[in-house]
Design a protein around this motif. Structure first.
Motif, mmCIF file in Angstrom:
data_model
loop_
_atom_site.group_PDB
_atom_site.id
_atom_site.type_symbol
_atom_site.label_atom_id
_atom_site.label_comp_id
_atom_site.label_asym_id
_atom_site.label_seq_id
_atom_site.Cartn_x
_atom_site.Cartn_y
_atom_site.Cartn_z
ATOM 1 N N PRO A 220 10.377 -3.418 6.319
ATOM 2 C CA PRO A 220 9.349 -4.434 6.588
ATOM 3 C C PRO A 220 8.256 -4.417 5.526
ATOM 4 O O PRO A 220 8.024 -3.408 4.859
ATOM 5 N N GLU A 221 7.604 -5.552 5.371
ATOM 6 C CA GLU A 221 6.482 -5.641 4.440
ATOM 7 C C GLU A 221 5.200 -5.051 5.034
ATOM 8 O O GLU A 221 4.301 -4.628 4.297
ATOM 9 N N LEU A 222 5.114 -5.001 6.367
ATOM 10 C CA LEU A 222 3.905 -4.515 7.026
ATOM 11 C C LEU A 222 4.271 -3.805 8.318
ATOM 12 O O LEU A 222 5.118 -4.282 9.077
ATOM 13 N N ILE A 223 3.620 -2.656 8.564
ATOM 14 C CA ILE A 223 3.718 -1.954 9.849
ATOM 15 C C ILE A 223 2.298 -1.703 10.338
ATOM 16 O O ILE A 223 1.456 -1.186 9.591
ATOM 17 N N VAL A 224 2.042 -2.045 11.594
ATOM 18 C CA VAL A 224 0.710 -1.926 12.170
ATOM 19 C C VAL A 224 0.789 -1.081 13.438
ATOM 20 O O VAL A 224 1.659 -1.298 14.283
ATOM 21 N N ALA A 225 -0.128 -0.122 13.572
ATOM 22 C CA ALA A 225 -0.186 0.716 14.775
ATOM 23 C C ALA A 225 -1.643 1.057 15.073
ATOM 24 O O ALA A 225 -2.466 1.146 14.156
ATOM 25 N N ALA A 226 -1.953 1.242 16.348
ATOM 26 C CA ALA A 226 -3.297 1.666 16.747
ATOM 27 C C ALA A 226 -3.531 3.095 16.281
ATOM 28 O O ALA A 226 -2.634 3.939 16.334
ATOM 29 N N ALA A 227 -4.765 3.380 15.845
ATOM 30 C CA ALA A 227 -5.053 4.663 15.208
ATOM 31 C C ALA A 227 -5.310 5.796 16.189
ATOM 32 O O ALA A 227 -5.197 6.956 15.817
ATOM 33 N N MET A 229 -5.496 7.762 20.313
ATOM 34 C CA MET A 229 -4.883 8.036 21.606
ATOM 35 C C MET A 229 -3.676 8.963 21.586
ATOM 36 O O MET A 229 -3.598 9.884 22.361
ATOM 37 N N ASP A 230 -2.670 8.721 20.778
ATOM 38 C CA ASP A 230 -1.521 9.627 20.771
ATOM 39 C C ASP A 230 -0.970 9.697 19.353
ATOM 40 O O ASP A 230 -1.540 9.137 18.424
ATOM 41 N N GLY A 231 0.142 10.390 19.152
ATOM 42 C CA GLY A 231 0.691 10.571 17.816
ATOM 43 C C GLY A 231 1.578 9.441 17.346
ATOM 44 O O GLY A 231 2.311 9.609 16.380
ATOM 45 N N SER A 232 1.528 8.283 17.991
ATOM 46 C CA SER A 232 2.454 7.218 17.622
ATOM 47 C C SER A 232 2.177 6.657 16.231
ATOM 48 O O SER A 232 3.105 6.291 15.509
ATOM 49 N N ALA A 233 0.905 6.571 15.817
ATOM 50 C CA ALA A 233 0.596 6.046 14.486
ATOM 51 C C ALA A 233 1.107 6.991 13.410
ATOM 52 O O ALA A 233 1.789 6.566 12.467
ATOM 53 N N VAL A 234 0.784 8.282 13.523
ATOM 54 C CA VAL A 234 1.270 9.265 12.553
ATOM 55 C C VAL A 234 2.795 9.288 12.540
ATOM 56 O O VAL A 234 3.426 9.308 11.473
ATOM 57 N N GLY A 235 3.408 9.265 13.718
ATOM 58 C CA GLY A 235 4.863 9.282 13.800
ATOM 59 C C GLY A 235 5.497 8.048 13.206
ATOM 60 O O GLY A 235 6.567 8.111 12.598
ATOM 61 N N THR A 236 4.843 6.907 13.358
ATOM 62 C CA THR A 236 5.356 5.667 12.788
ATOM 63 C C THR A 236 5.229 5.663 11.276
ATOM 64 O O THR A 236 6.167 5.301 10.555
ATOM 65 N N ARG A 247 3.457 -1.954 3.553
ATOM 66 C CA ARG A 247 2.029 -1.698 3.751
ATOM 67 C C ARG A 247 1.820 -1.143 5.159
ATOM 68 O O ARG A 247 2.332 -1.699 6.135
ATOM 69 N N LEU A 248 1.072 -0.065 5.259
ATOM 70 C CA LEU A 248 0.822 0.607 6.528
ATOM 71 C C LEU A 248 -0.639 0.386 6.916
ATOM 72 O O LEU A 248 -1.543 0.644 6.120
ATOM 73 N N VAL A 249 -0.862 -0.060 8.152
ATOM 74 C CA VAL A 249 -2.213 -0.364 8.608
ATOM 75 C C VAL A 249 -2.485 0.342 9.934
ATOM 76 O O VAL A 249 -1.763 0.137 10.916
ATOM 77 N N ALA A 250 -3.529 1.166 9.944
ATOM 78 C CA ALA A 250 -4.001 1.818 11.166
ATOM 79 C C ALA A 250 -5.192 1.021 11.686
ATOM 80 O O ALA A 250 -6.178 0.822 10.966
ATOM 81 N N VAL A 251 -5.103 0.572 12.924
ATOM 82 C CA VAL A 251 -6.129 -0.293 13.499
ATOM 83 C C VAL A 251 -7.077 0.533 14.371
ATOM 84 O O VAL A 251 -6.642 1.251 15.274
ATOM 85 N N GLU A 252 -8.353 0.407 14.087
ATOM 86 C CA GLU A 252 -9.379 1.081 14.871
ATOM 87 C C GLU A 252 -10.192 0.069 15.673
ATOM 88 O O GLU A 252 -10.318 -1.092 15.276
ATOM 89 N N LYS A 253 -10.750 0.541 16.763
ATOM 90 C CA LYS A 253 -11.662 -0.293 17.537
ATOM 91 C C LYS A 253 -12.989 -0.396 16.791
ATOM 92 O O LYS A 253 -13.455 0.587 16.203
#
Length: 381
Positions: A220-227, A229-236, A247-253
């Protein structure tokens, strides 16, 4: 990881009572050993795949894609038992504990579904489970507390926030460590826990790689995950950090921009980025359920510092609107944290061509509070 227990030379480490250093060393040694042990791999796969229902689908959101442009795929971690993407991390740590003779699982939680997952897995492994949780979290999640108790877990309510629950759990761990395995659900805490959680959670990114290649023949050209709560962003992100075309994007509140505005501090047994006051005290971060220290997972902080991952902030209003949009177009209502990631995809979809692919991770099931909040907003409209 450049030196033992640290990422980017400054995030991570072990900031724990001396009485627990032996237990941390034992966990680290066993983790290194089982990495080469096929019996451990087989048991972990059994619980994650047969008991837990991996692999999770990579679903093409056709109507969402049609409206916003690029092909948008949803990694459906929310379909795991109890809707928790921490399933692998909890299972891996629990099996390690069982291998070294531990018979009780001790887990402080800031998300109710973590307690449900841990209690279910403990029962299936013939182990006892002791869940430590803030009183307010229990009050807001009576269903999950009942699930834990039905699985014969001991549930202890702690006054205060998640950090208070951790400190109470550490006191128990010190007293009962010869028979107790301590569980972290984030890629955080003292070494080796960030490393272990990432190793188990990286299955998310590995599955995305395999599934998107099967569907599209490329990454994929882009992967987005919430930054948070759990290890899903790091794991992704971990399996993609060397893929220059993604491009990897970590989304913060917006109210908790720890990767963007946090400063180095020590809490939860680690050195990482935290939102702190002028005296260096770590401030709290509020989600829909509970307040917990606003700290970044150390490897995610390192990824951001090295520009492997981009960080953005999204407002709560944007997250609510995105949750309602996804529900209306796809019949999928995301949990609060995932809604922030969905909002970023919707906001930036116009930057991508129609033939490009975007993946967003849905990491959990929505709480009743989040559903009520979004429903109230829908009624207002």
């Amino acid at each position: 990881m450049e030196r033992r227990g640290y990422y980017h030379q400054k995030f991570g480490g072990q900031y724990m009572p001396e009485a627990l250093m032996g237990a941390l060393s034992e966990m680290e040694g066993e983790h290194q050993f089982v990495a080469q042990d096929q019996c451990f791999t087989n048991e972990l796969n059994y619980f994650c795949n047969i008991y837990g229902g991996r692999k999770t689908p990579l679903y093409k959101a056709r109507l969402l894609s049609k409206k916003y442009g690029p092909d948008i795929y949803l990694k459906r971690e929310d379909l795991l038992p109890y809707g928790g993407s921490s399933f692998e991390a909890i299972a891996g740590q629990m099996i390690i504990g069982k291998r070294i003779g531990r018979r009780t699982v001790l887990i402080p939680i800031y998300q109710a579904d973590h307690g449900s997952i841990a209690s279910a897995l403990a029962a299936a492994n013939g182990m006892k489970c002791h869940v430590m949780m803030p009183e307010q979290l229990a009050a807001d999640h009576s269903r999950e507390v009942s699930e834990m108790q039905l699985n014969h877990a001991e549930v202890t309510l702690v006054k205060g926030n998640f950090e208070d629950a951790c400190e109470a759990a550490w006191k128990i761990w010190i007293q009962k460590q010869p028979g107790t395995v301590y569980i972290f659900t984030r890629a955080a805490g003292p070494h080796p826990y960030p490393l272990m959680v990432r190793e188990y959670q990286k299955v998310i990114g590995e599955e995305i790689k395999e599934q998107i290649q099967e569907s599209c023949g490329r990454l994929p050209e882009l992967i987005v995950a919430a930054a948070d709560m759990d290890g899903s962003a790091v794991g992704t992100f971990y399996p993609f950090t060397e893929e220059t075309g993604t491009r990897l994007v970590a989304v913060e509140k917006e109210e908790n921009p720890v990767l963007d505005q946090g400063t180095p501090g020590i809490s939860q047994g680690m050195c990482s980025l935290f939102i702190q006051d002028e005296k260096g005290r770590c401030l709290g971060s509020r989600n829909a359920d509970m307040i917990f220290p606003a700290g970044a997972e150390p490897e995610l902080a390192a990824m951001a510092a090295k520009k492997k991952v981009n960080t953005v902030t999204v407002t709560r209003e944007e997250a609510r609107a995105a949750a309602l949009e996804l529900a209306a177009l796809e019949g999928i209502f995301p949990d609060e944290n995932s809604a922030y990631a969905v909002a970023e995809v919707i906001r930036t979809a116009g930057n991508y061509r129609l033939d490009e692919n975007v993946v967003v991770v849905l990491s959990g099931r929505p709480s009743e509070k989040w559903m009520d909040e979004c429903l109230g907003k829908k009624v207002e409209q």
